[in-house]
Scaffold this motif. Structure first.
Motif, mmCIF file in Angstrom:
data_model
loop_
_atom_site.group_PDB
_atom_site.id
_atom_site.type_symbol
_atom_site.label_atom_id
_atom_site.label_comp_id
_atom_site.label_asym_id
_atom_site.label_seq_id
_atom_site.Cartn_x
_atom_site.Cartn_y
_atom_site.Cartn_z
ATOM 1 N N VAL A 144 0.847 -1.182 0.000
ATOM 2 C CA VAL A 144 0.000 0.000 0.000
ATOM 3 C C VAL A 144 0.890 1.242 0.000
ATOM 4 N N PRO A 145 0.605 2.252 -0.866
ATOM 5 C CA PRO A 145 1.421 3.456 -0.883
ATOM 6 C C PRO A 145 1.434 4.140 0.478
ATOM 7 N N LEU A 146 2.532 4.804 0.769
ATOM 8 C CA LEU A 146 2.707 5.471 2.045
ATOM 9 C C LEU A 146 2.546 6.973 1.897
ATOM 10 N N LEU A 147 2.006 7.601 2.927
ATOM 11 C CA LEU A 147 2.019 9.052 3.063
ATOM 12 C C LEU A 147 3.017 9.349 4.172
ATOM 13 N N GLY A 148 4.184 9.835 3.798
ATOM 14 C CA GLY A 148 5.262 9.940 4.763
ATOM 15 C C GLY A 148 5.769 8.530 5.034
ATOM 16 N N LEU A 181 -4.681 15.322 3.404
ATOM 17 C CA LEU A 181 -3.501 16.134 3.142
ATOM 18 C C LEU A 181 -3.542 17.552 3.699
ATOM 19 N N ALA A 182 -4.720 18.127 3.909
ATOM 20 C CA ALA A 182 -4.801 19.521 4.362
ATOM 21 C C ALA A 182 -4.428 19.628 5.842
ATOM 22 N N ARG A 216 0.837 22.618 -0.146
ATOM 23 C CA ARG A 216 1.335 22.157 -1.434
ATOM 24 C C ARG A 216 0.964 20.708 -1.750
ATOM 25 N N PRO A 217 0.956 19.803 -0.768
ATOM 26 C CA PRO A 217 0.563 18.428 -1.104
ATOM 27 C C PRO A 217 -0.841 18.325 -1.702
ATOM 28 N N VAL A 218 -1.834 18.955 -1.081
ATOM 29 C CA VAL A 218 -3.193 18.828 -1.593
ATOM 30 C C VAL A 218 -3.350 19.571 -2.921
ATOM 31 N N ARG A 228 2.225 13.827 -1.117
ATOM 32 C CA ARG A 228 2.632 13.959 0.266
ATOM 33 C C ARG A 228 4.170 14.010 0.403
ATOM 34 N N ARG A 229 4.835 13.174 -0.368
ATOM 35 C CA ARG A 229 6.295 13.103 -0.265
ATOM 36 C C ARG A 229 6.977 14.367 -0.803
#
Length: 333
Positions: free
Chosen positions: A22-26, A78-79, A286-288, A330-331
């Motif tokens: 599963v992809p990671l956020l951070g 993300l916000a 910036r991420p969102v 996110r990265r």
């Protein structure tokens, strides 16, 4: 137009067994991040106190979740927590207004939307409303100093759109974006902390509005044509020798393929100009912002790959791709 929301597919994907990571956020999986950052903690971070007020903001969040999952999910993940309830309240008001404007026959829509406009304008003047989403918006505008300029502009544009009869040419399409799509978007993103002047910031989001609108038109082309609504400029059809009946019948002709490709390319060109907005928002946003733009690019590329098939069926988002876009946004802070 009926929006195909990416995150209904994403959340289905999160519930399915994975053959790949599963992809990671951070350093955390997407689902884990959503669980850890509870809604109550976001309300606390935003300074929203009192049971009644928190219920109003919760109603706004749930309204957006039900009606526009593709707007709710990236913001929720993300916000910044301290701004999230305020942004969702503004977005929920926009979506609620859109639904009132888009449902029913033209006379019914006009009658209902005129009444809604009157209710909203009265709420802005008096500072009170019987509707929880409107109350959440009013509280947001009060504590965050949000101008009602974009709300009034959006309402004026939406009222004019009730009698929508199509676009004769590119200029008519641009007037639609200017008077409806752009104000509606600014109603949602107007609270975003920025590093440039308000005018520069708004002009950059004008490019985003154009990109999103072109993307939505192509994503939902088959569905809109079945309902008798053509959002591509008639002049574009004439340029490529395409008749509305060709689109309605889902014909795969050289003209239809060229029309779809040129329309998608215009969206990608707008997207290139829109990307400057990433450097104009505060780093925490910036991420969102990046995700919104990356999703548009992905969708336009799917349209290009589908070609004339977009006249026969809506373009669908891919769950894993949406997750990867979330993780990448996110990265790349």
């Amino acid at each position: 137009m009926l929006e195909m929301d990416a995150f209904r597919a994403v959340l289905r994907g999160l519930r399915q067994p994975r053959r790949q990571p599963v992809p990671l956020l951070g350093d955390r999986p997407v689902g884990e991040l959503a669980v850890r950052r509870s809604w109550d903690s976001c309300l606390d971070a935003a300074g929203i106190r009192g049971r009644a007020l928190r219920a109003d903001f919760t109603c706004a969040s749930r309204t957006l979740l039900r009606r526009r999952l593709s707007m709710w999910a990236p913001a929720r993940l993300l916000a910044p927590a301290e701004d999230l309830p305020f942004g969702l309240a503004c977005a929920a008001l926009h979506v609620l207004s859109d639904d009132i404007c888009d449902t029913g026959s033209a006379p019914e829509r006009r009658r209902r939307f005129e009444a809604w406009c009157g209710e909203l304008r009265s709420a802005v003047e008096t500072g009170s409303s019987r509707h929880p989403v409107v109350r959440a918006y009013l509280h947001t505008s009060g504590v965050r100093g949000l101008s009602h300029r974009w709300l009034h502009s959006y309402l004026d544009g939406a009222l004019a759109d009730v009698d929508f009869a199509g676009f004769a040419d590119e200029a008519a399409y641009q007037r639609y974006v200017e008077t409806l799509t752009w104000p509606g978007m600014m109603l949602t993103v107007g609270l975003t902390p920025r590093l440039v002047s308000e005018d520069v910031f708004a002009s950059s989001w004008r490019w985003v509005a154009d990109t999103v609108q072109r993307t939505d038109i192509l994503m939902d082309l088959s569905r809109d044509m079945r309902e008798g609504r053509l959002y591509l400029p008639v002049s574009d059809l004439e340029h490529f020798g395409v008749r509305p009946s060709d689109l309605a019948a889902g014909r795969d002709t050289p003209g239809v393929r060229s029309l779809i490709a040129a329309s998608a390319q215009r969206g990608l060109t707008s997207l290139g100009s829109a990307r400057r907005v990433v450097d104009e928002v505060a780093p925490s946003y910036r991420p969102v912002t990046r995700f919104v733009l990356d999703l548009c690019q992905h969708r336009l590329q799917m349209v290009l790959a589908a070609g004339a098939a977009v006249t026969r069926r809506p373009v669908r988002d891919e769950p894993l791709t949406c997750l990867r876009l979330l993780a990448r946004a996110r990265r790349a802070r």
